[in-house]
Design an enzyme around this catalytic site. Structure first.
Site, mmCIF file in Angstrom:
data_model
loop_
_atom_site.group_PDB
_atom_site.id
_atom_site.type_symbol
_atom_site.label_atom_id
_atom_site.label_comp_id
_atom_site.label_asym_id
_atom_site.label_seq_id
_atom_site.Cartn_x
_atom_site.Cartn_y
_atom_site.Cartn_z
ATOM 1 C CB SER A 155 -0.897 0.003 1.242
ATOM 2 O OG SER A 155 -1.548 1.250 1.393
ATOM 3 C CE1 TYR A 177 -3.353 -2.383 5.495
ATOM 4 C CE2 TYR A 177 -2.892 -0.136 4.783
ATOM 5 C CZ TYR A 177 -3.248 -1.442 4.491
ATOM 6 O OH TYR A 177 -3.498 -1.802 3.186
ATOM 7 C CE LYS A 231 -0.827 -3.901 3.386
ATOM 8 N NZ LYS A 231 -0.927 -5.241 2.771
#
Length: 265
Positions: A146, A159, A163
């Protein structure tokens, strides 16, 4: 006759989180190119519906119920797939996500969940797949990353950290496996529309967001699916340790103000 570009005939692939959205697009593109694809998905009915639709088109797709991303479960998934088809060539770790939380409110369970699903599983899938790919002299290990790995997003620090770890894993694994004919790459997805679900895809939110995307629209699942198809192909044999940013140019300007000034929005 020249070979058809991106032909995956005879190849076997696993796609985690392949039941809908980006995952379904990846499954569809790989299967459409001739690969036998196993969908490992937590929501079984969604995956089964996709598998039936693709099988009706003459494609080879099989789904397995899967809701555990620990080392042993992933090894069993890989070994059973290789045993069923006699080989394994492509692994796409697309399953991801996290329970959103500010750093102030973050607890151990939420952090552990984000790291286990997004980052740790990338290691365990690769570890299980390497012997099978090495035996073939060919392998593609792919991860859906991402743009959040590069840029801040409120409520998603865990998150983003996971990533960013995925991107570092891609580079290191690519280096270790380069002499085995195994490449390791990923796609950094930007704002990808999820029709019928997700707050960003609501019409009012989508219109506001798309003002700040240089190409003028949110991405589609297929925008990521086609990038993954290329990275899975023989034609991508000289690319490893890289991520392709699929974001419609959203990360190009320094601020949204630059986009507004460029097009007079």
């Amino acid at each position: 006759m020249p070979q058809k570009p991106f032909d995956l005939g005879g190849k076997v692939a696993i796609v985690t989180g392949g039941g809908r959205g980006i995952g379904a697009a990846i499954v569809t593109r790989l299967a459409g190119a001739g690969a036998a694809v196993v969908i490992a998905n937590r929501t079984q009915d969604v995956a089964e519906t996709l598998a039936r639709e693709l099988a009706a088109d003459g494609l080879t797709v099989h789904c397995v119920p899967f809701d555990r991303f620990d080392r042993n479960s992933l090894r069993v998934l890989v070994d059973r797939t290789a045993g069923r088809y006699g080989r394994l060539d492509i692994v796409v770790h697309n399953a991801g996500g996290c329970p959103w939380s500010s750093i102030e409110d973050l607890d151990e369970a939420k952090l552990d969940e984000a790291l286990a699903l997004n980052l740790n599983a990338s290691f365990w899938l690769a570890q299980a797949a390497i012997p099978h790919m090495r035996a073939n002299g060919f392998g593609r290990i792919l991860v859906t990353s991402s743009v959040s790995a590069r840029f801040a997003m409120g409520g998603g620090a865990h998150y983003s950290a996971a990533k960013a770890g995925v991107n570092a894993f891609i580079r290191a694994a690519a280096f270790e496996l380069a002499r085995d004919g195994i490449t390791v790459n990923g796609v950094e997805a930007g704002f990808i529309a999820k029709p019928g679900r997700g707050t960003m895809s609501a019409p009012e939110n989508r219109a506001s967001l798309e003002r700040f995307i240089p190409v003028g629209r949110m991405g589609t699942a297929d925008d990521v699916g086609y990038a993954m198809l290329y990275l899975a192909s023989v034609e991508a044999k000289y690319i490893t340790g890289q991520t392709i940013v699929v974001d419609g140019g959203a990360t190009l300007p320094e601020t949204g103000f630059a986009v507004e000034r460029q097009w007079g929005l």
